[in-house]
Design an enzyme around this catalytic site. Structure first.
Site, mmCIF file in Angstrom:
data_model
loop_
_atom_site.group_PDB
_atom_site.id
_atom_site.type_symbol
_atom_site.label_atom_id
_atom_site.label_comp_id
_atom_site.label_asym_id
_atom_site.label_seq_id
_atom_site.Cartn_x
_atom_site.Cartn_y
_atom_site.Cartn_z
ATOM 1 N N SER A 218 0.453 -10.692 -2.410
ATOM 2 C CA SER A 218 0.049 -9.289 -2.532
ATOM 3 C C SER A 218 1.107 -8.378 -1.911
ATOM 4 C CB SER A 218 -1.337 -9.097 -1.893
ATOM 5 O OG SER A 218 -1.866 -7.825 -2.224
ATOM 6 N N ASP A 477 -5.806 -10.681 -12.429
ATOM 7 C CA ASP A 477 -5.715 -10.035 -11.124
ATOM 8 C C ASP A 477 -5.699 -8.514 -11.312
ATOM 9 O OD1 ASP A 477 -5.078 -9.146 -8.571
ATOM 10 O OD2 ASP A 477 -3.270 -10.357 -8.366
#
Length: 549
Positions: A218, A477
């Site tokens: 991330s 995602d």
């Protein structure tokens, strides 16, 4: 300005059992992450739950004193936190001093000549990443290549805190340049304590002598990519998982993968409910107030109400292939919305069944989290600026939001056109107003009117690439639109030097965690772990070839 001291344990809060009078109260990592890092941040509820935990701890301490109870000291953790002296600022010569940046080591697989794997802790306590030393990406790679595993805590997070408050001024050293230089300085000057591991040569692990492989997921995934491209002499290779290398001020695309990949009947019901809810909110009181009352939120302004109604969407990001660490709450939410049943009426206004089901879910699963002693406005209201001004060190919600407000953006309003699963009352002004509320101008630093996303994007953006830099993503995602494998990014091909992987039915950095018995992992997860191991082994072979030159 304080030089932070090192703590070697994090107090578990569920159940809340104070071990010493000075124990730090924190929300459980899963709760903290769900409220602040999955979809829209729910700062009010976070603050209410922390306050409730603090009061419960104080009450237990009073009771234990009165009863003269003795608490057993916590057992020694498997991985003890170590301390690296890091400059408070690498760039401001007027600022002196250092702080303790925590890190953890696992040398159980290490053999001389093996690589060093550094996992970037990112925007959370490094202690929350320790599982990857034992049964995740670090254990997998180190075991396959005789490597040394390191978890490095990010400045300001966990106990790696260089300041005495989280005011605007004291947060000015929380930025990309300082944090990247932290990692570079750590790699260049790292020497493990002799009590942890003995080296034949003190400089054996210097990046001139040992290959360092950087991993992050991330935000930390973007940092992994930046470390490889900006410090190529220190970082031999990097794996950037769900790497948000593209920063963007307005980010309604967060909801696109949810609309695309969520259960069709559920998404249809959410879209229908949002249209009906917005239509009623457009009506005068008391009709709109009655509607909000169905959800248990009649005290809220329309925009705050809409924000709470959209909060279950963050559960999509909380999914994981391993049910032990992931959440199935998004499916529970969908089951509730698609349960059927009868609609209702508010005067002459029809309230369809999906709205009634939505209201029941919010009242039972979101509103119910507001602790006793806090009002609905305390937990979910955002119109009182004063509630966001507390800058004590315990107010850790201020950290990532400061980075959002200064450099990363990612405000999540409703899209201006097309189907939507969130209310039109979530505007860019509403979703960004926390920046004005929480960070008033200081003496030394002022938060910009608009996040400086160019600072991030100048580091590579969608097209960032280098040899021995891998990108791993999940196809559904909600953050993939901000990664180099976004549908709007230039297409690229996977090679052993520039590997790419897209995990089917994957969400956020699905490759980071693992099981003790890797044979029990789903096939698509085993495949990506084997893929990562294979290209890392090739990268290490390239290191050996270079040594022979």
């Amino acid at each position: 300005m304080l030089v932070a001291s090192m703590a070697t344990a994090v107090l578990p809060l569920v159940p809340l059992v104070p071990l010493v009078a000075a124990s730090k109260v924190e929300l459980p990592p899963q709760v903290h992450h769900q409220l602040l890092h999955s979809g829209r941040p729910q700062v009010g509820l976070w603050k209410a739950l922390l306050s409730d935990a603090q009061h419960r701890q104080a009450s237990q301490l009073r009771d234990s004193t009165a009863q003269q109870q003795t608490f057993t000291a916590a057992s020694k953790p498997k991985y003890e936190a170590l301390c690296f002296e890091q400059p408070i600022s690498h760039f401001d010569d007027s600022v002196n001093g250092t702080f303790c940046q925590r890190y953890w080591l696992d040398a159980s697989s290490y053999k001389p000549g093996g690589p060093v794997y550094l996992l970037d802790g990112g925007e959370t306590s490094g202690a929350n990443r320790l599982e990857f030393l034992e049964k995740g990406i670090l254990e997998i790679l180190s075991n396959a290549t005789n490597g040394l595993s390191v978890v490095l805590e990010h400045r300001y997070y966990g106990d790696s805190v260089p300041v005495s408050s989280l005011s605007t001024d004291d947060l000015r050293f929380l930025n990309n340049a300082e944090a990247l230089e932290d990692s570079a300085y750590f790699i260049e000057h790292f020497k493990p304590p002799q009590s942890v591991m003995q080296l034949d040569e003190p400089s054996a692990l210097h990046p001139n002598n040992t290959p360092w492989i950087y991993y992050g997921g991330s935000y930390a995934g973007a940092r992994a990519a930046h470390m490889r491209t900006q410090y190529p002499d220190l970082v031999w290779g990097a794996i950037a998982s769900s790497a948000v290398t593209h920063a963007q001020v307005v980010f309604p695309q967060y909801y696109d993968p949810i609309q695309t990949y969520g259960p069709e009947d559920c998404i249809s019901e959410i879209q229908s409910a949002v249209i009906a809810i917005d239509a009623v909110l457009d009506m005068p009181t008391p009709i709109s107030t009655i509607l909000k009352g169905l959800f248990g939120l009649q005290e809220l302004e329309h925009d705050d109400f809409a924000d709470v109604v959209g909060s279950p969407l963050g559960n999509w990001q909380a999914k994981n292939w391993d049910p032990a660490i992931g959440s199935d709450e998004f499916q529970n939410f969908c089951d509730a919305l698609t349960a059927g049943g009868a609609g209702s009426q508010i005067g002459l206004v029809r309230v369809p069944a999906e709205v009634m089901n939505y209201a029941k879910y919010i009242k039972e699963n979101v509103v119910s989290k507001c602790p006793e002693g806090s009002s609905i406005v305390d937990c979910f209201g955002t119109h009182d600026d004063e509630k966001f001004l507390d800058a004590g060190l315990e107010q850790t919600w201020r950290l990532w939001l400061f980075q959002v407000c200064t450099q990363w953006g990612y405000f999540m309003p409703a899209p201006l056109e097309g189907p939507s699963i969130i209310s039109k009352y979530l505007t860019i002004d509403y979703t960004s107003k926390i920046c004005r509320q929480a960070y008033p101008p200081g003496k030394h630093f002022t938060v910009p009117d608009v996040p400086d996303v160019d600072e991030v994007n100048a580091r590579g953006d969608y097209t960032i690439e280098a040899d021995r830099l891998a990108f791993i993503d999940g196809d559904r995602d909600p953050w993939r639109p901000m990664t180099p494998q976004s549908d709007v990014a230039p297409r690229r091909s996977s090679t052993v030097n520039r590997p790419l992987a897209m995990i089917f039915d994957g969400v956020h950095h699905y490759d980071e965690n693992g099981l003790r018995n890797h044979a029990l992992e789903p096939a698509r997860i085993r495949d990506v772990h084997e893929f990562e191991t294979s290209f890392i082994q090739e990268w290490l072979a390239q290191w050996e070839d270079r040594k022979k030159e």
